[in-house]
Design an enzyme around this catalytic site. Sequence first.
Site, short mmCIF file in Angstrom:
data_model
loop_
_atom_site.label_atom_id
_atom_site.label_comp_id
_atom_site.label_asym_id
_atom_site.label_seq_id
_atom_site.Cartn_x
_atom_site.Cartn_y
_atom_site.Cartn_z
N LYS A 180 0.70 -1.29 -0.05
CA LYS A 180 0.03 -0.14 0.10
C LYS A 180 0.97 1.23 -0.02
CE LYS A 180 -1.45 3.10 2.26
NZ LYS A 180 -1.86 4.25 1.47
N GLU A 255 9.52 2.38 10.68
CA GLU A 255 10.40 3.27 10.71
C GLU A 255 9.82 4.70 10.87
OE1 GLU A 255 13.66 3.07 11.13
OE2 GLU A 255 13.74 1.10 11.07
N CYS A 289 13.42 11.41 6.79
CA CYS A 289 13.69 11.19 8.26
C CYS A 289 14.98 11.24 8.67
CB CYS A 289 13.05 9.74 8.37
SG CYS A 289 13.82 8.56 7.64
N GLU A 390 9.55 16.80 14.67
CA GLU A 390 9.92 16.50 13.25
C GLU A 390 9.14 17.70 12.51
OE1 GLU A 390 8.94 12.93 11.09
OE2 GLU A 390 10.89 12.92 10.43
#
Length: 488
Positions: A180, A255, A289, A390
């Site tokens: 997906k 992750e 990331c 973040e």
Amino acid sequence: MSFETTIKTYLNYINGEWVSAAVNQVDASVNPANINEIVGYIQKSGKEDLDKAVAAAKKAQVQWRKLSGAARGEYLYRIANALEKRIDEVAETMTREMGKTFAEAKGETARGIAILRYYAGEGMRKIGDVIPSTDSEALMFTTRVPLGVVGVITPWNFPVAIPVWKMAPALVYGNTVVLKPAQETAVTAAKVIECMDEAGLPAGVVNMVTGNGSVIGQGIIDHPDINGITFTGSNQVGKMVGQGALARGAKYQLEMGGKNPVIVAADADLDLAVEATISGGLRSTGQKCTATSRVFVQSDVYDEFKEKLLAKVKEIKIGNGLDGDTWMGPCASENQLETVLSYIRKGMEEGATLLCGGGKPQDDELQNGFYVQPTIFENVTPKMTISQEEIFGPVLALIKVDTIEEALTLANDVPFGLSASIFTKDIGNMLSFINEIEAGLVRINAESAGVELQAPFGGMKQSSSHSREQGQAAIEFFTSIKTVFVKA
Ligand SMILES: NC(=O)C1=CN([C@@H]2O[C@H](COP(=O)(O)OP(=O)(O)OC[C@H]3O[C@@H](n4cnc5c(N)ncnc54)[C@H](O)[C@@H]3O)[C@@H](O)[C@H]2O)C=CC1
Ligand SMILES: O=C(O)CCC(=O)C(=O)O
């Protein structure tokens, strides 16, 4: 360069066939550099489509796991060759779908090809150890078996590399896959799957179902016939994946985010540190990331570093990633742009000093895209939102420190621990950094981003589920160990 002349509709790939979603609904994938351009239409699938894909993967697994690793690897070599033939087309699609420059998109596609070849070779490597039994007449050894059906949920920031670095090891170790991809980059994902189809992968071994995360992603989390889930994306969704998988006993791997620091020591090569801070923090518009977001600079060289950094950042050319002279493309979506702008506003409200950037560029030719200026703050304190959360955009926080110890303490004072860099020539600084920094990727005199496919990748604290992806580490997630004791 252009490969698309008409707007195409991309289908789901289920049991070796390209099929529409049962409800016959599509989403448009829009070019973030030009919102008037639709890159393609993709299926907005429902649970029924996912069920078909999982059933196909479950059926195909019976034969796929019986092939030798070498035979499965042979398919990966063929997929790599198919992708290599289409590298420019796939890279251009990636740039048009999510905005990174064509050079970066091509580099990423080349990395996808290298990953496929790396895992193709894995099919020939050892999958167990002989362990001496206390019974001298017995043979004891470990072997590994696939998990079964693996659900792969991927983000939009590396639309080729991330799906490939999850699917390639899943396949070579004998699992079948339901992918997906992020809806924002589902056209690029469809092209990768086309390469798998061209390579003659048996029906059902790989399936792709596109749609909303809350429907198809959640469907993967809940599906009783999915034995393992590998996810990259936000912390919020990652936690849902982990909790849902744990609740029904499925294996999972996550992750997620980063808040990656760079430390610039007083003895650093400042030009190198500036280059790496810009590359690590602002390439791909900061949407990695592993992107640098906090820069701790020793006070002796703070002013010099700041001046050099600002001078270089002012040279950055923002634009459409397909234009050869563009250094930084747009944010990948309107949502992402709004998130970045809201963090910039937060930084100003909480008292950080804006040194450059701070909003959307005003140039006429950039008004149709989700562009944001590269932005640098100073006087950032450790508890400010822009120090802790973040951002996933081209925003850097400069923080002055007196000592390396202070830098390390502040660098570790966040919930994340993915990657971290130090610039120094001093071996003592290097060793303190290696020992004390809380990060899964520790980089010395090199930028915080830039993962090598043959090495383990993953983070500490809330950056991952404490597992590692890529390289030989992948075998730990995609297989189960059997300990075998044989006595004649
Ligand atoms: N670690 C990384 O590489 C990435 C981090 N992010 C972070 O996440 C923020 C938001 O980006 P998004 O695209 O919204 O990330 P996201 O976490 O929502 O999306 C990642 C994947 O999860 C799927 N998903 C969404 N909701 C789901 C659900 N309820 N159940 C299962 N799957 C679901 C999405 O469709 C996509 O395939 C970014 O601003 C960034 O901070 C985003 C992308 C990649
Ligand atoms: O830095 C890289 O090359 C990989 C980054 C990554 O995996 C991510 O942003 O999800």
